[in-house]
Design a protein around this motif. Structure first.
Motif, PDB file in Angstrom:
ATOM      1  N   PHE A 250       0.827  -1.206   0.000  1.00  0.00           N
ATOM      2  CA  PHE A 250       0.000   0.000   0.000  1.00  0.00           C
ATOM      3  C   PHE A 250       0.866   1.262   0.000  1.00  0.00           C
ATOM      4  N   ASP A 251       0.403   2.258  -0.755  1.00  0.00           N
ATOM      5  CA  ASP A 251       1.088   3.551  -0.811  1.00  0.00           C
ATOM      6  C   ASP A 251       0.784   4.400   0.411  1.00  0.00           C
ATOM      7  N   VAL A 252      -0.390   4.191   0.988  1.00  0.00           N
ATOM      8  CA  VAL A 252      -0.805   4.908   2.194  1.00  0.00           C
ATOM      9  C   VAL A 252      -1.437   3.917   3.157  1.00  0.00           C
ATOM     10  N   VAL A 253      -1.025   3.962   4.409  1.00  0.00           N
ATOM     11  CA  VAL A 253      -1.747   3.274   5.475  1.00  0.00           C
ATOM     12  C   VAL A 253      -2.296   4.358   6.398  1.00  0.00           C
ATOM     13  N   LEU A 254      -3.607   4.347   6.572  1.00  0.00           N
ATOM     14  CA  LEU A 254      -4.340   5.431   7.226  1.00  0.00           C
ATOM     15  C   LEU A 254      -5.055   4.897   8.457  1.00  0.00           C
ATOM     16  N   SER A 255      -5.039   5.678   9.527  1.00  0.00           N
ATOM     17  CA  SER A 255      -5.904   5.393  10.676  1.00  0.00           C
ATOM     18  C   SER A 255      -6.393   6.697  11.258  1.00  0.00           C
ATOM     19  N   VAL A 256      -7.605   6.684  11.754  1.00  0.00           N
ATOM     20  CA  VAL A 256      -8.244   7.874  12.323  1.00  0.00           C
ATOM     21  C   VAL A 256      -8.828   7.485  13.674  1.00  0.00           C
ATOM     22  N   GLY A 257      -8.281   8.064  14.737  1.00  0.00           N
ATOM     23  CA  GLY A 257      -8.790   7.741  16.064  1.00  0.00           C
ATOM     24  C   GLY A 257      -8.568   6.298  16.440  1.00  0.00           C
ATOM     25  N   LEU A 258      -7.378   5.772  16.187  1.00  0.00           N
ATOM     26  CA  LEU A 258      -7.054   4.390  16.525  1.00  0.00           C
ATOM     27  C   LEU A 258      -6.014   4.313  17.644  1.00  0.00           C
ATOM     28  N   GLU A 272       3.383  -0.798  14.463  1.00  0.00           N
ATOM     29  CA  GLU A 272       3.874  -1.861  13.584  1.00  0.00           C
ATOM     30  C   GLU A 272       2.814  -2.268  12.568  1.00  0.00           C
ATOM     31  N   TRP A 273       1.523  -2.224  12.945  1.00  0.00           N
ATOM     32  CA  TRP A 273       0.464  -2.499  11.971  1.00  0.00           C
ATOM     33  C   TRP A 273       0.542  -1.533  10.796  1.00  0.00           C
ATOM     34  N   HIS A 274       0.867  -0.283  11.075  1.00  0.00           N
ATOM     35  CA  HIS A 274       0.964   0.708  10.007  1.00  0.00           C
ATOM     36  C   HIS A 274       2.175   0.447   9.106  1.00  0.00           C
ATOM     37  N   ARG A 275       3.277   0.013   9.692  1.00  0.00           N
ATOM     38  CA  ARG A 275       4.490  -0.253   8.922  1.00  0.00           C
ATOM     39  C   ARG A 275       4.357  -1.527   8.075  1.00  0.00           C
ATOM     40  N   LYS A 276       3.674  -2.515   8.611  1.00  0.00           N
ATOM     41  CA  LYS A 276       3.652  -3.862   8.054  1.00  0.00           C
ATOM     42  C   LYS A 276       3.163  -3.921   6.607  1.00  0.00           C
ATOM     43  N   PHE A 277       2.228  -3.041   6.255  1.00  0.00           N
ATOM     44  CA  PHE A 277       1.578  -3.141   4.943  1.00  0.00           C
ATOM     45  C   PHE A 277       2.012  -2.036   3.978  1.00  0.00           C
ATOM     46  N   LEU A 278       3.034  -1.285   4.344  1.00  0.00           N
ATOM     47  CA  LEU A 278       3.417  -0.079   3.598  1.00  0.00           C
ATOM     48  C   LEU A 278       4.530  -0.382   2.596  1.00  0.00           C
ATOM     49  N   LYS A 279       4.354   0.101   1.372  1.00  0.00           N
ATOM     50  CA  LYS A 279       5.406   0.030   0.360  1.00  0.00           C
ATOM     51  C   LYS A 279       6.600   0.890   0.783  1.00  0.00           C
ATOM     52  N   VAL A 343       1.596  13.088   9.170  1.00  0.00           N
ATOM     53  CA  VAL A 343       2.023  12.311   8.002  1.00  0.00           C
ATOM     54  C   VAL A 343       3.452  11.876   8.273  1.00  0.00           C
ATOM     55  N   ALA A 344       3.733  10.575   8.146  1.00  0.00           N
ATOM     56  CA  ALA A 344       5.056  10.057   8.506  1.00  0.00           C
ATOM     57  C   ALA A 344       5.486   8.985   7.503  1.00  0.00           C
ATOM     58  N   GLN A 345       6.779   8.680   7.539  1.00  0.00           N
ATOM     59  CA  GLN A 345       7.342   7.588   6.742  1.00  0.00           C
ATOM     60  C   GLN A 345       8.311   6.795   7.618  1.00  0.00           C
ATOM     61  N   PRO A 346       8.426   5.491   7.380  1.00  0.00           N
ATOM     62  CA  PRO A 346       9.341   4.679   8.193  1.00  0.00           C
ATOM     63  C   PRO A 346      10.787   5.136   8.045  1.00  0.00           C
ATOM     64  N   ARG A 347      11.532   5.095   9.164  1.00  0.00           N
ATOM     65  CA  ARG A 347      12.946   5.387   9.103  1.00  0.00           C
ATOM     66  C   ARG A 347      13.700   4.199   8.535  1.00  0.00           C
TER      67      ARG A 347
END
Length: 347
Positions: A250-258, A272-279, A343-347
């Motif tokens: 995925f190009d974007v992993v989004l969460s709102v109020g999580l 880690e859930w956000h990182r796991k599926f990110l291109k 808005v963030a990106q993995p290091r």
């Protein structure tokens, strides 16, 4: 000839750009379609160097401890409510409020209060007064101020990302509003929404108004265009996030109020859930409710609607430190009405 500010479509809906309109249940806001000026609801650069920030300096988030009456009653009979059951209670209660004809409900509540007062039914007067207060607060927060959906603030948060026809994964999607707004701004891709409550797919998303206009752009020309839910490429997965079998796609992993629904021991897993599926090179976009006086008041008065689960209120520094310590570089951060946005990106 069609007005240059008018948007028609194949579904027969018509909306005017640069306008805002109140419906009985929500506000439509199509102002600032060309993004010629920075939206006033987003203020970035509160922190210049996240590596220098510490919990000792900023303190931990505020935990909301007021509990919904329905949860207390359920637990008296059944014992501690599971997390999944808590979310099921919240989703149904929240949806009931989203679909209310608010002006009609306020008028009805005030009429009942007057009738009870005339008959000296003080218990009923107190109940009607409380309902009127909740309706008035909901009317202001969601319908007048548009603080929950906040399209101009969300568009400001989403603006200017390096995305072409992105695949978007929305974790804990509920009705999916933010993913649809993001999809309208970066069209031609795909949205996958995930929530483990079937009700979110069938009712919160399923009954989201087809006529609601999302301000975005045309795929080819980039000119302003209004999009509607039924024009979008969306699939909805009902499952626990921990069971998902997607790869880094995925190009974007989004969460709102999580993030704010998890105590500190679990926040690392959430990141880690956000990182796991990110291109590689993809974006994580997150929001959480802001810690402010208005928010504390809202969650106190609206407890029976909102407070079925563990919940925190954060300021942007607290939210950002969780994200940074979770292994992400923060590209954009700030406030949008009642939410923090990052808005963030993995290091």
């Amino acid at each position: 000839m069609r007005s240059q500010t008018r948007e028609d479509n194949d579904y027969g809906y018509t909306h005017e750009l640069n306008t805002t309109t109140l419906t009985p249940s929500y506000r439509i806001d199509l102002r600032n379609p060309t993004n010629e000026h920075k939206d006033q609801f987003f203020n970035a650069n509160v922190v210049s160097d996240w590596s220098q920030l510490s919990w000792k300096e900023i303190g931990k988030p505020y935990e909301v401890k007021t509990v919904a009456k329905s949860k207390k009653e359920w637990e008296k009979e059944h014992g501690d409510m599971s997390v999944k059951t808590s979310w099921e209670f919240f989703n149904r209660s929240f949806h009931d409020w989203f679909v209310k004809d608010v002006p009609e409900e306020i008028a009805k509540s005030k009429k009942e209060m007057k009738e009870h007062l005339a008959k000296f039914k003080l218990k009923e007067v107190k109940q009607a007064l409380g309902e009127t207060a909740r309706l008035s607060l909901w009317n202001y927060a969601h319908r007048i101020e548009d603080g929950i959906w906040d399209p101009r603030g969300k568009r400001a948060l989403f603006e200017g990302l390096d995305l072409q026809k992105p695949r978007i994964l929305f974790l804990g999607a509920a009705e999916g509003y933010e993913a649809m707004q993001l999809h309208a701004m970066y069209p031609g891709g795909e949205v996958v929404m995930v929530d483990y409550d079937e009700f979110c797919k069938t009712d919160r998303f399923g009954h989201f108004p087809e006529t609601y206009p999302f301000l975005g752009k045309k795929t080819a020309s980039g000119q302003p265009k209004i999009w509607y839910k039924d024009e979008m490429n969306i699939s909805y997965v009902v499952d626990d996030i921990r069971n998902l079998h997607f790869g880094k796609e995925f190009d974007v992993v989004l969460s709102v109020g999580l993030l704010e629904h998890f105590p500190d021991d679990y926040k690392g897993q959430v990141m880690e859930w956000h990182r796991k599926f990110l291109k590689p090179g993809g974006y994580v976009i997150m929001t959480t409710p802001r810690f402010q006086v208005k928010s504390r008041l809202f969650y106190t008065i609206m407890a029976d609607v909102m407070n079925h689960t563990y919940r925190e209120l954060m300021d942007i520094r607290q939210m950002g430190l969780y994200v940074y310590k979770g292994g992400f570089d923060i590209k954009r951060h700030g406030y949008i009405k009642v939410h923090n946005g990052i808005v963030a990106q993995p290091r």
